[in-house]
Design a protein around this motif. Structure first.
Motif, PDB file in Angstrom:
ATOM      1  N   ASN A   1     -12.648  -1.923   3.900  1.00 43.48           N
ATOM      2  CA  ASN A   1     -12.284  -3.268   3.472  1.00 43.48           C
ATOM      3  C   ASN A   1     -13.491  -4.004   2.904  1.00 43.48           C
ATOM      4  O   ASN A   1     -13.386  -4.742   1.926  1.00 43.48           O
ATOM      5  CB  ASN A   1     -11.712  -4.052   4.660  1.00 43.48           C
TER       6      ASN A   1
ATOM      7  N   LYS B   1      -6.535  -6.477   3.671  1.00 44.92           N
ATOM      8  CA  LYS B   1      -6.315  -5.440   2.670  1.00 44.92           C
ATOM      9  C   LYS B   1      -7.335  -4.326   2.829  1.00 44.92           C
ATOM     10  O   LYS B   1      -8.544  -4.563   2.833  1.00 44.92           O
ATOM     11  CB  LYS B   1      -6.419  -6.043   1.260  1.00 44.92           C
TER      12      LYS B   1
ATOM     13  N   THR C   1       0.849  -1.184   0.000  1.00 52.35           N
ATOM     14  CA  THR C   1       0.000   0.000   0.000  1.00 52.35           C
ATOM     15  C   THR C   1       0.887   1.237   0.000  1.00 52.35           C
ATOM     16  O   THR C   1       2.115   1.142   0.112  1.00 52.35           O
ATOM     17  CB  THR C   1      -0.931   0.004   1.236  1.00 52.35           C
TER      18      THR C   1
ATOM     19  N   HIS D   1     -10.646  -1.850  -2.317  1.00 51.95           N
ATOM     20  CA  HIS D   1      -9.234  -1.483  -2.206  1.00 51.95           C
ATOM     21  C   HIS D   1      -8.867  -0.218  -2.962  1.00 51.95           C
ATOM     22  O   HIS D   1      -7.688   0.050  -3.201  1.00 51.95           O
ATOM     23  CB  HIS D   1      -8.334  -2.641  -2.664  1.00 51.95           C
TER      24      HIS D   1
ATOM     25  N   SER E   1      -6.704  -0.655   1.397  1.00 54.15           N
ATOM     26  CA  SER E   1      -6.690   0.233   0.237  1.00 54.15           C
ATOM     27  C   SER E   1      -5.311   0.218  -0.400  1.00 54.15           C
ATOM     28  O   SER E   1      -4.306   0.038   0.290  1.00 54.15           O
ATOM     29  CB  SER E   1      -7.059   1.663   0.669  1.00 54.15           C
TER      30      SER E   1
END
Length: 284
Positions: free
Chosen positions: A207, A252, A80, A212, A254
């Motif tokens: 999420n 996860k 990320t 994402h 973003s």
């Protein structure tokens, strides 16, 4: 970026001196090795020209390594990016976060200031149509149920700090994040614990719904919540980034988090310290 302000900080000069001396020491070590290995070259590696050249190279190297850059960091685990940018939140693409109180008041201008982020969101994104926004908020809030009632002007049902209501504004989502409360005089107030709780709820919702995609969030805690003395901008940014990274290591969230800072606050930040903080979030 305000380069002049950045290069006045002790952090810049510390980094510059450490890197410049490291470069000078490395060059000197190479010269010493060459002199030992090739004594015939000793004369050519001595004199004022060599000293001046070494100093100039060290200075240039120190400046290149230490020079202020945009505040951002790419991470591989989790994969990320976090960026701290100066600008207008509502001009960002991707998903947006807008802070509200736990009664989800939207009435302009008596309860919610036109100049607040929520007021600007209502006017600029929803065309001033408070009723349409209220309908979308109520659709979700009615499924949650309120946790209390307060006797005040405007909305009276409380949904609790940490409640997140996603509103679709194609192609993105606007997350209305409850991080503070209202008293009977419609004065907002909040706590650092409440901000952390709301951020945890936000990342869970992102999420779940955000696919994402990039998400932009303002500095939480100032403005309507009157928390600038408890949570100044510098600390709020660290809190947001830290909570995001903790959540991202579990699931996860973003591909990119943008912490958008108003120009008046951005110019007062210790940006080199924030870059150092973002770097420290990389797994060891």
């Amino acid at each position: 970026m305000n380069i002049l302000a950045d290069i006045k900080t002790w952090r810049f000069w510390k980094s510059f001196l450490v890197n410049a001396f490291a470069c000078g020491g490395f060059i000197s070590a190479i010269f010493q090795f060459v002199i030992i290995a090739f004594p015939s070259q000793a004369t050519s590696l001595q004199g004022l020209d060599v000293i001046v050249g070494t100093v100039l190279i060290s200075i240039v190297f120190g400046l290149i390594v230490s020079w202020p850059r945009p505040i951002e960091m790419d991470y591989s685990a989790p994969k990320t990016t976090i960026k701290i940018i100066k600008g207008d939140l509502l001009k960002q693409d991707g998903h947006l976060v807008v802070g509200v109180c736990d009664t989800f008041d939207t009435e302009l201008p008596n309860i919610i200031s036109q100049r607040s982020l929520l007021g600007q969101t209502i006017n600029n994104i929803f065309g001033g149509d408070v009723k349409a926004l209220d309908e979308q908020l109520h659709h979700t809030l009615s499924t949650l149920g309120h946790v209390g009632v307060i006797d005040k002007e405007g909305k009276t049902e409380k949904y609790g700090v940490g409640t997140v209501v996603p509103v679709r504004h194609s192609p993105r989502i606007i997350y209305f994040l409850s991080y503070c409360e209202m008293n009977q005089r419609n004065e907002a107030f909040g706590t650092v614990d409440g901000v952390w709780k709301s951020l945890v709820s936000l990342w869970d919702k992102q999420n779940e719904l955000g696919n994402h995609g990039p998400i932009s969030i303002p500095v939480i805690g100032g403005g309507q919540a009157r928390m600038s003395n408890l949570l100044p901008a510098q600390d709020s940014i660290r809190l947001i980034a830290l909570s995001f990274m903790f959540a991202s290591r579990q699931q996860k969230i973003s591909d990119e988090l943008r912490i958008v800072v108003q120009p008046s606050d951005y110019d007062g930040l210790d940006r080199l310290e924030l870059q150092s903080f973002l770097s420290s979030l990389s797994p060891s």
